[in-house]
Design a protein around this motif. Structure first.
Motif, PDB file in Angstrom:
ATOM      1  N   ALA A  37       3.916  -0.234   3.459  1.00  0.00           N
ATOM      2  CA  ALA A  37       4.659   0.701   4.316  1.00  0.00           C
ATOM      3  C   ALA A  37       3.757   1.855   4.761  1.00  0.00           C
ATOM      4  N   ASN A  40       1.028   0.798   7.179  1.00  0.00           N
ATOM      5  CA  ASN A  40       1.549   0.547   8.533  1.00  0.00           C
ATOM      6  C   ASN A  40       2.189   1.784   9.138  1.00  0.00           C
ATOM      7  N   GLY A  41       2.132   2.898   8.437  1.00  0.00           N
ATOM      8  CA  GLY A  41       2.696   4.142   8.961  1.00  0.00           C
ATOM      9  C   GLY A  41       4.216   4.130   9.049  1.00  0.00           C
ATOM     10  N   GLN A  42       4.865   3.304   8.205  1.00  0.00           N
ATOM     11  CA  GLN A  42       6.331   3.205   8.266  1.00  0.00           C
ATOM     12  C   GLN A  42       6.967   3.919   7.090  1.00  0.00           C
ATOM     13  N   ALA A  43       7.509   5.107   7.345  1.00  0.00           N
ATOM     14  CA  ALA A  43       8.204   5.829   6.277  1.00  0.00           C
ATOM     15  C   ALA A  43       9.429   5.019   5.857  1.00  0.00           C
ATOM     16  N   ARG A  44       9.773   5.058   4.575  1.00  0.00           N
ATOM     17  CA  ARG A  44      10.962   4.358   4.081  1.00  0.00           C
ATOM     18  C   ARG A  44      12.127   5.332   3.988  1.00  0.00           C
ATOM     19  N   ARG A  45      13.304   4.789   3.621  1.00  0.00           N
ATOM     20  CA  ARG A  45      14.493   5.640   3.589  1.00  0.00           C
ATOM     21  C   ARG A  45      15.142   5.688   2.206  1.00  0.00           C
ATOM     22  N   TRP A  73       7.425  10.339   1.941  1.00  0.00           N
ATOM     23  CA  TRP A  73       7.263   8.987   2.479  1.00  0.00           C
ATOM     24  C   TRP A  73       8.520   8.146   2.234  1.00  0.00           C
TER      25      TRP A  73
END
Ligand code: NCD
Length: 326
Positions: A37, A40-45, A73
């Motif tokens: 994550a 790939n620069g994808q923050a999680r929730r 993050w």
């Protein structure tokens, strides 16, 4: 709530003694997801509606920033992060740790407390007085369980295995907490692990821990010089001589004699195996010469990034019932 699948859900994490190899593997697979994550620069929730409190009573660069970053993050928008608790909290007025923990819980409505504190039993005291989970981010001279996990994760990522390793630990094995926690984790990953302890007699690892490791099956040997272990080491784990504890115990004369005792440099690295890594929990003082930084076997900067992934994994696991599902 799938508590069965996630053994960390709503649990304190205060000691490596709470872990087993399956639990370690669980955190590692979660950390792999976190790594993907972030890369790939994808923050999680995962922590979108959660509150995280980070309380540090001792200096920190990596542990503090990586826990803070890990919460962000994971999508956490309420992070109460207080470094310098020893100087700025009511500890200065004589408030007990138990009362401070209760207070922070009340004033912030936090879902978890991450604590670094100079007292060996600080995390246990916090856990006994908090209703929310406590994560130990370093307790006295005794434990640093999240560091041990990130160290083991680094070894797995760098060398591709955790079995049949020869790990040399060098420096202040008396006061250093990271080596004590890591040695115990290594024996969980491979009960027959070889651990070479390199320290001046005054700074060797406490006997009761050495005996415990041996009882678990580890091949533990003590040495005085890096030269004695470097040709065989798969992992050379350097540590700093911990000035603050000598100061506290009025032992500055001893500190001054020991402070330059071990310095890893290029000539020593020439004796090491081609496939090996040098690790260090950092901060370093002078025990690794900067010329070693360019050696591809120097893993101590990459090691820090493992800290972000492992701490994301631990926070997600403590606060969500099935983090692997998302
Ligand atoms: C270590 C610690 O605080 O125990 N630092 C860290 O968390 N990476 C090591 C040290 O201070 O020497």
């Amino acid at each position: 709530m799938n508590k069965k699948g996630n053994p960390f859900f709503w649990q304190d994490f205060i000691s490596v003694g709470q872990l087993s190899f399956p639990k370690i593997k669980y955190i590692f697979s979660l950390a792999d997801r976190m790594s993907a994550a972030v890369e790939n620069g994808q923050a999680r929730r995962d922590l979108k509606n959660k509150t995280v409190a980070i309380l540090f009573y001792q200096p920190s660069t990596r542990t503090f920033s990586s826990f803070l970053s890990a919460a962000l993050w994971l999508g956490c928008r309420r992070v109460i992060a207080i470094p310098g608790m020893q100087a700025y909290s009511s500890a200065v007025k004589g408030e007990s740790l138990a009362d401070t923990i209760r207070s922070i819980e009340q004033t912030t409505a936090t879902n978890i407390i991450i604590l670094r504190h100079p007292q060996d039993s600080s995390s246990e005291i916090a856990a006994a007085n908090a209703r929310v989970p406590i994560i130990n981010a370093g307790s006295g001279k005794k434990e640093h369980p999240t560091q041990a996990l990130l160290d083991l994760y680094t070894i797995q990522r760098e060398l591709g295995q955790l079995k049949k390793l020869r790990v040399a630990m060098v420096g202040d094995l008396k006061y250093g907490r990271t080596v004590k926690s890591l040695a115990q984790l290594l024996t969980l990953a491979d009960p027959q692990v070889h651990i070479d302890l390199v320290a001046p007699a005054a700074l060797q690892m406490p006997d009761n821990l050495v005996m415990r490791l041996r009882r678990q099956g580890a091949q533990v040997k003590k040495y005085a010089k890096i030269e004695d272990v470097i040709t065989k080491a798969d992992v050379l784990y350097m540590t700093r001589i911990q000035r603050e504890w000598f100061e506290k115990e009025g032992q500055m004369g001893l500190y001054n004699r020991l402070k330059g005792f071990y310095v890893l440099n290029r000539p020593l690295m020439r004796k090491a195996k081609k496939k090996m890594i040098v690790m260090h929990p950092l901060p370093r003082v002078n025990e690794i010469a900067p010329e070693v930084d360019r050696d591809p076997r120097a893993a101590y900067f990459r090691q820090m990034r493992s800290g972000l992934y492992i701490r994301m994994a631990l926070l997600a696991a403590a606060l969500t019932p099935s983090p692997l599902a998302s």
